[in-house]
Design a protein around this motif. Structure first.
Motif, PDB file in Angstrom:
ATOM      1  N   ASP A   1      92.759  22.693 -12.896  1.00  0.00           N
ATOM      2  CA  ASP A   1      93.310  23.900 -13.507  1.00  0.00           C
ATOM      3  C   ASP A   1      92.331  24.636 -14.435  1.00  0.00           C
ATOM      4  OD1 ASP A   1      95.302  22.115 -16.033  1.00  0.00           O
ATOM      5  OD2 ASP A   1      93.136  22.308 -15.742  1.00  0.00           O
ATOM      6  N   GLY A   2      91.099  24.165 -14.530  1.00  0.00           N
ATOM      7  CA  GLY A   2      90.107  24.836 -15.357  1.00  0.00           C
ATOM      8  C   GLY A   2      90.193  24.531 -16.824  1.00  0.00           C
ATOM      9  N   SER A   3      91.100  23.589 -17.208  1.00  0.00           N
ATOM     10  CA  SER A   3      91.261  23.284 -18.631  1.00  0.00           C
ATOM     11  C   SER A   3      90.057  22.559 -19.204  1.00  0.00           C
ATOM     12  CB  SER A   3      92.516  22.418 -18.834  1.00  0.00           C
ATOM     13  OG  SER A   3      92.396  21.189 -18.125  1.00  0.00           O
ATOM     14  N   MET A   4      89.216  21.998 -18.331  1.00  0.00           N
ATOM     15  CA  MET A   4      88.029  21.284 -18.812  1.00  0.00           C
ATOM     16  C   MET A   4      86.866  22.224 -19.102  1.00  0.00           C
ATOM     17  SD  MET A   4      88.166  17.966 -16.291  1.00  0.00           S
ATOM     18  CE  MET A   4      86.795  17.207 -17.162  1.00  0.00           C
ATOM     19  N   GLY A   5      87.049  23.493 -18.797  1.00  0.00           N
ATOM     20  CA  GLY A   5      86.010  24.462 -19.116  1.00  0.00           C
ATOM     21  C   GLY A   5      84.937  24.535 -18.042  1.00  0.00           C
ATOM     22  N   ALA A   6      84.119  25.591 -18.139  1.00  0.00           N
ATOM     23  CA  ALA A   6      83.035  25.774 -17.169  1.00  0.00           C
ATOM     24  C   ALA A   6      81.864  24.876 -17.538  1.00  0.00           C
ATOM     25  CB  ALA A   6      82.605  27.239 -17.150  1.00  0.00           C
ATOM     26  N   ARG A   7      81.338  24.174 -16.543  1.00  0.00           N
ATOM     27  CA  ARG A   7      80.223  23.268 -16.784  1.00  0.00           C
ATOM     28  C   ARG A   7      79.080  23.610 -15.833  1.00  0.00           C
ATOM     29  NH1 ARG A   7      82.998  17.304 -17.660  1.00  0.00           N
ATOM     30  NH2 ARG A   7      84.324  17.882 -19.429  1.00  0.00           N
ATOM     31  N   GLU A   8      77.888  23.614 -16.390  1.00  0.00           N
ATOM     32  CA  GLU A   8      76.713  23.925 -15.587  1.00  0.00           C
ATOM     33  C   GLU A   8      76.410  22.783 -14.632  1.00  0.00           C
ATOM     34  OE1 GLU A   8      73.287  24.645 -17.916  1.00  0.00           O
ATOM     35  OE2 GLU A   8      71.931  24.804 -16.203  1.00  0.00           O
ATOM     36  N   SER A   9      76.154  23.111 -13.361  1.00  0.00           N
ATOM     37  CA  SER A   9      75.823  22.103 -12.357  1.00  0.00           C
ATOM     38  C   SER A   9      74.359  22.214 -11.986  1.00  0.00           C
ATOM     39  CB  SER A   9      76.683  22.285 -11.100  1.00  0.00           C
ATOM     40  OG  SER A   9      78.055  22.160 -11.396  1.00  0.00           O
ATOM     41  N   LYS A  10      73.753  21.091 -11.603  1.00  0.00           N
ATOM     42  CA  LYS A  10      72.373  21.114 -11.133  1.00  0.00           C
ATOM     43  C   LYS A  10      72.299  21.807  -9.778  1.00  0.00           C
ATOM     44  CE  LYS A  10      69.526  17.562 -13.276  1.00  0.00           C
ATOM     45  NZ  LYS A  10      68.651  16.390 -13.044  1.00  0.00           N
ATOM     46  N   PRO A  11      71.140  22.407  -9.465  1.00  0.00           N
ATOM     47  CA  PRO A  11      70.991  23.049  -8.153  1.00  0.00           C
ATOM     48  C   PRO A  11      71.305  22.056  -7.032  1.00  0.00           C
ATOM     49  CG  PRO A  11      69.157  23.631  -9.580  1.00  0.00           C
ATOM     50  CD  PRO A  11      69.943  22.590 -10.305  1.00  0.00           C
ATOM     51  N   GLY A  12      72.048  22.539  -6.043  1.00  0.00           N
ATOM     52  CA  GLY A  12      72.438  21.684  -4.930  1.00  0.00           C
ATOM     53  C   GLY A  12      73.787  21.019  -5.127  1.00  0.00           C
ATOM     54  N   TYR A  13      74.374  21.172  -6.324  1.00  0.00           N
ATOM     55  CA  TYR A  13      75.678  20.565  -6.603  1.00  0.00           C
ATOM     56  C   TYR A  13      76.629  21.666  -7.074  1.00  0.00           C
ATOM     57  CZ  TYR A  13      73.111  16.188  -6.422  1.00  0.00           C
ATOM     58  OH  TYR A  13      72.329  15.149  -6.025  1.00  0.00           O
ATOM     59  N   ASN A  14      77.898  21.490  -6.772  1.00  0.00           N
ATOM     60  CA  ASN A  14      78.883  22.518  -7.083  1.00  0.00           C
ATOM     61  C   ASN A  14      80.190  21.850  -7.474  1.00  0.00           C
ATOM     62  OD1 ASN A  14      81.219  24.417  -6.268  1.00  0.00           O
ATOM     63  ND2 ASN A  14      79.445  25.786  -6.275  1.00  0.00           N
ATOM     64  N   MET A  15      80.772  22.292  -8.603  1.00  0.00           N
ATOM     65  CA  MET A  15      82.017  21.704  -9.093  1.00  0.00           C
ATOM     66  C   MET A  15      83.146  21.876  -8.084  1.00  0.00           C
ATOM     67  SD  MET A  15      83.241  20.044 -11.659  1.00  0.00           S
ATOM     68  CE  MET A  15      84.751  19.677 -12.570  1.00  0.00           C
ATOM     69  N   GLU A  16      83.171  23.023  -7.400  1.00  0.00           N
ATOM     70  CA  GLU A  16      84.228  23.274  -6.431  1.00  0.00           C
ATOM     71  C   GLU A  16      84.147  22.299  -5.262  1.00  0.00           C
ATOM     72  OE1 GLU A  16      86.770  25.255  -6.884  1.00  0.00           O
ATOM     73  OE2 GLU A  16      85.918  25.670  -8.868  1.00  0.00           O
ATOM     74  N   ASN A  17      82.919  21.922  -4.892  1.00  0.00           N
ATOM     75  CA  ASN A  17      82.765  20.938  -3.809  1.00  0.00           C
ATOM     76  C   ASN A  17      83.380  19.603  -4.214  1.00  0.00           C
ATOM     77  OD1 ASN A  17      81.452  22.808  -2.245  1.00  0.00           O
ATOM     78  ND2 ASN A  17      79.386  22.088  -2.763  1.00  0.00           N
ATOM     79  N   MET A  18      83.179  19.212  -5.494  1.00  0.00           N
ATOM     80  CA  MET A  18      83.754  17.956  -5.954  1.00  0.00           C
ATOM     81  C   MET A  18      85.281  18.042  -5.961  1.00  0.00           C
ATOM     82  SD  MET A  18      83.063  15.717  -9.433  1.00  0.00           S
ATOM     83  CE  MET A  18      84.104  16.679 -10.522  1.00  0.00           C
ATOM     84  N   LYS A  19      85.828  19.148  -6.448  1.00  0.00           N
ATOM     85  CA  LYS A  19      87.281  19.303  -6.451  1.00  0.00           C
ATOM     86  C   LYS A  19      87.825  19.221  -5.029  1.00  0.00           C
ATOM     87  CE  LYS A  19      87.446  22.290 -10.557  1.00  0.00           C
ATOM     88  NZ  LYS A  19      87.800  23.651 -11.046  1.00  0.00           N
ATOM     89  N   HIS A  20      87.156  19.911  -4.102  1.00  0.00           N
ATOM     90  CA  HIS A  20      87.604  19.904  -2.710  1.00  0.00           C
ATOM     91  C   HIS A  20      87.517  18.497  -2.126  1.00  0.00           C
ATOM     92  CE1 HIS A  20      87.237  20.519   1.683  1.00  0.00           C
ATOM     93  NE2 HIS A  20      88.100  21.510   1.465  1.00  0.00           N
ATOM     94  N   GLY A  21      86.425  17.800  -2.451  1.00  0.00           N
ATOM     95  CA  GLY A  21      86.268  16.439  -1.933  1.00  0.00           C
ATOM     96  C   GLY A  21      87.352  15.509  -2.455  1.00  0.00           C
ATOM     97  N   ILE A  22      87.640  15.579  -3.749  1.00  0.00           N
ATOM     98  CA  ILE A  22      88.678  14.710  -4.330  1.00  0.00           C
ATOM     99  C   ILE A  22      90.040  15.069  -3.761  1.00  0.00           C
ATOM    100  CG2 ILE A  22      89.895  14.192  -6.484  1.00  0.00           C
ATOM    101  CD1 ILE A  22      87.227  14.309  -7.915  1.00  0.00           C
ATOM    102  N   ALA A  23      90.316  16.365  -3.592  1.00  0.00           N
ATOM    103  CA  ALA A  23      91.609  16.778  -3.056  1.00  0.00           C
ATOM    104  C   ALA A  23      91.801  16.311  -1.617  1.00  0.00           C
ATOM    105  CB  ALA A  23      91.741  18.301  -3.136  1.00  0.00           C
ATOM    106  N   ASN A  24      90.711  16.146  -0.876  1.00  0.00           N
ATOM    107  CA  ASN A  24      90.804  15.777   0.531  1.00  0.00           C
ATOM    108  C   ASN A  24      90.390  14.334   0.793  1.00  0.00           C
ATOM    109  OD1 ASN A  24      91.400  18.428   2.246  1.00  0.00           O
ATOM    110  ND2 ASN A  24      90.046  19.005   0.554  1.00  0.00           N
ATOM    111  N   GLY A  25      90.312  13.520  -0.266  1.00  0.00           N
ATOM    112  CA  GLY A  25      90.049  12.091  -0.099  1.00  0.00           C
ATOM    113  C   GLY A  25      88.658  11.781   0.412  1.00  0.00           C
ATOM    114  N   LYS A  26      87.655  12.542  -0.017  1.00  0.00           N
ATOM    115  CA  LYS A  26      86.284  12.304   0.412  1.00  0.00           C
ATOM    116  C   LYS A  26      85.456  11.774  -0.751  1.00  0.00           C
ATOM    117  CE  LYS A  26      86.396  15.891   3.987  1.00  0.00           C
ATOM    118  NZ  LYS A  26      85.751  17.121   4.512  1.00  0.00           N
ATOM    119  N   SER A  27      84.270  11.270  -0.443  1.00  0.00           N
ATOM    120  CA  SER A  27      83.380  10.758  -1.477  1.00  0.00           C
ATOM    121  C   SER A  27      82.142  11.639  -1.579  1.00  0.00           C
ATOM    122  CB  SER A  27      82.975   9.311  -1.172  1.00  0.00           C
ATOM    123  OG  SER A  27      82.338   9.243   0.087  1.00  0.00           O
ATOM    124  N   GLY A  28      81.464  11.568  -2.727  1.00  0.00           N
ATOM    125  CA  GLY A  28      80.266  12.364  -2.901  1.00  0.00           C
ATOM    126  C   GLY A  28      79.746  12.306  -4.322  1.00  0.00           C
TER     127      GLY A  28
END
Length: 660
Positions: free
Chosen positions: A222-249
């Motif tokens: 829900d964005g309550s954790m605030g915006a966090r800078e990611s290293k190049p090649g990594y994306n917070m949305e990818n992690m959210k999508h992976g966790i929501a769909n039962g994937k690892s990464g």
């Protein structure tokens, strides 16, 4: 010029050798750094898997204990309504559950604990049972972590029919205790996220704010954790999508609190749509790699000797690290072996002896002993090897504080204790000296076992260690597992006894009789006798003097039955009826026992009718137990008719002979 060249040649050679050595060593160290980085990522992934496995094992253990409790409830037919609150309280006190709740098929309910009762929902009882067993997602009765919980649900089945549903509630506040890890010096941050909602189910790192107040569990989506800078090649949305769909990464982000880069690995746990997440800060994760980088910079301005020294130092460090890794692996294997031995100790106490044998082998000692305390008094003892058990048994009933004050002071302070017996023999009581002499003890290592409230519940000791073995870590590592095993064993025995013993008289109940009856058919004996006993006047006594008088009558008769026929094969079938069995006896012996029973009770103002019958094995080499029970009851009933006729008491109340 030639002389100059000659003088410069060694210097040039040395300089070239140094440059080549530094360049080669620098290249080698960079390769080591790459390997360290790969190894670090692998360690993060493996540690996450281990954390998920530890959590799953703990939750499955809780589920198994809930199933065990449902089986005990299903089979405990005697005085269940009266004893059920005691059962439930004892179960919650000794397990990870904050509450248990039972919903019977007929609509009755029973509960114990802190949370409001469970709502089955819009579906029917059968629909709810069809879902079981299951583990629910998190529920909430407030914002505090202790007010959020999950529910484990299992059916209660009796004789093939589901009669109820059993729910066990575990607070999310309990989750962190399910996972322990010493990897990265114990600085790993474990999280559990619900992939359906994004809610954190476990987050110890963000437990308290800067003001010391507890922070509610947040949400990843829900964005309550605030915006966090990611290293190049990594994306917070990818992690959210992976966790929501039962994937690892993997994901790498910068902390808003510390400004450090954090490395995260997430993976599905196999429970609902939950994911285990491990996070570690970059300096800790790559501490070895940072050390190597610093060393490389120094080598660039160093000499060949310095390069060789650093090479030797790195070689020594690698060897040390390999030894540490091997030691950690060995420790994990040792812990796993002890836990596997103890996990089913409530079914077979011999597994406790097996776990003690593992301690002896690990500590390189001669003997190991496990003591359990009740108010500082030794209540039980396990000893390996069992050869000296009879000598060690003298400790049962001994007050540890009075007879072993030196050791008690250390244990009461929750500290381990090591001593050479000879050096402090003058501080021992006579009993302690005699015990150590009989067991030939020359040194002892003692580790306390305390419960969750810090109360001393027991101790583990290894005796006669070889060499200077004074590090208690291997004992401390498994002390909690021994406490859990002993607690489970005590709980299992208490609940089992409650279901097998008649609550009023202390004699075995009908549950025990039905369970043990098949054994009488094949028991090794020349003959088998059934003694059927009925208490005369119980109904009349209850009506005239009250049930307390009737209860006293039943307890007195039960005591006499146990005294004359023994506890092992004596039962209260219900109401005023008792039955006992004897083997390898004669008619005259049984007649003598009958008169002893009648005479002893008549002296106390009570009267019983007794019938007995015996048999030998039939052509199938079994005793016909049902037949001799029916015949013994018939004889008993005739005796009862005589008693009532003789005393002028009406016999209008009819009896129907049960089908054995």
């Amino acid at each position: 010029m030639k002389k100059l060249r000659k003088n410069l040649l060694p210097q040039t050679i040395v300089t070239l050798a140094v440059l080549l050595s530094v360049a080669w060593f620098g290249f080698s160290l960079m390769s080591i750094e790459d390997n360290a980085e790969t190894s670090c990522f692998n360690t993060i992934e493996e540690t996450t898997m281990q954390g998920s496995d530890m959590f799953n094992r703990a939750l499955m253990h809780s589920k198994e204990q809930l199933i065990l409790f449902s089986n005990i409830v299903a089979t405990s037919t005697s005085d269940l309504d009266e004893l059920l609150p005691t059962y439930m309280k004892h179960f919650c006190d000794t397990q990870s559950f904050s509450m248990v709740y039972i919903h019977w098929r007929d609509g009755r309910t029973a509960s114990y604990g802190d949370y409001p009762h469970h709502e089955i929902g819009s579906g029917s009882f059968n629909e709810e049972i069809a879902r079981m067993p299951y583990i629910s997602d998190a529920h909430s009765v407030g914002d505090k972590r202790s007010e959020k919980y999950i529910c484990l649900a299992v059916p209660i089945a009796s004789e093939g029919d589901t009669v109820g549903a059993l729910y066990g509630y575990i607070s999310l506040d309990t989750f962190p205790s399910f996972i322990t890890s010493t990897v990265f010096d114990g600085r790993c941050q474990f999280y559990i996220v619900d992939g359906n909602t994004g809610n954190f189910l476990m987050d110890e790192y963000h437990r308290y704010g800067t003001d010391g107040e507890e922070i509610p569990l947040s949400n990843l989506f829900d964005g309550s954790m605030g915006a966090r800078e990611s290293k190049p090649g990594y994306n917070m949305e990818n992690m959210k999508h992976g966790i929501a769909n039962g994937k690892s990464g993997y994901h790498i982000f910068k902390s808003q609190r510390t400004g450090e880069w954090y490395y995260t690995y997430y993976m599905p746990m196999g429970i609902n749509n939950w994911s285990m997440q491990l996070t570690i800060d970059e300096p800790t994760a790559f501490s070895a790699s940072n050390d190597v980088r610093s060393t490389v910079l120094k080598l660039m301005v160093g000499t060949v000797i310095l390069a060789l020294v650093i090479l030797a130092t790195l070689h020594w460090q690698n060897r040390k690290r390999r030894k540490q890794d091997a030691a950690e692996l060995h420790k994990a294997d040792y812990l796993n072996a002890v836990q596997n031995a103890l996990i089913t100790a409530h079914n077979n106490p011999n597994f406790v002896d097996q776990a003690l044998r593992l301690l002896v082998e690990e500590i390189k000692a001669e003997k190991a002993i496990l003591l359990t305390f009740n108010d500082n008094v030794v209540s039980d003892i396990y000893y390996w090897p069992s050869l000296d058990m009879s000598k060690a048994k003298v400790l049962i009933g001994v007050n540890i504080r009075e007879e072993f004050p030196v050791m008690y002071d250390a244990l009461a302070s929750n500290e381990s204790f090591f001593c050479d017996v000879e050096l402090i023999a003058n501080r021992f009581t006579p009993m302690a000296k005699a015990l150590f002499n009989s067991l030939s003890v020359f040194n002892i290592l003692l580790v306390p076992i305390s419960d969750n409230t810090g109360v001393l519940r027991g101790a583990i000791a290894t005796l006669n260690m070889n060499g200077d073995v004074r590090k208690p870590d291997m004992l401390e590592l498994v002390a909690r597992d021994f406490f859990m095993a002993i607690s489970n064993l005590e709980s299992y025995n208490i609940i089992k006894t409650m279901g097998a013993i008649d609550y009023l008289t202390g004699i075995k109940n009908r549950n025990s009789f039905e369970a043990e009856k098949p054994g009488f058919e094949t028991i090794e004996a020349d003959n088998l006798w059934c003694i059927y006993i009925d208490v005369n006047g119980l109904h009349e006594l209850n009506n005239t003097k009250g049930h307390a008088a009737g209860d006293k009558m039943l307890s007195t008769v039960s005591a006499a039955v146990k005294k004359i026929f023994g506890m092992e094969h004596s039962y209260r079938l219900g109401g005023d009826e008792f039955v006992a069995f004897r083997t390898n006896s004669s008619h005259d012996e049984l007649m003598s026992c009958k008169h002893r029973l009648i005479d002893e009770l008549e002296k106390q103002g009570y009267f019983v009718s007794v019938g007995f019958e015996g048999t030998v094995k039939n052509e199938n080499r079994i005793f016909d137990v049902s037949k001799i029970m029916a015949e013994a009851e018939t004889i008993m009933y005739r005796e009862k008719q005589k008693y009532y006729s003789k005393n002028g008491i009406s016999t209008e109340r009819k009896r129907s002979l049960p089908d054995y």
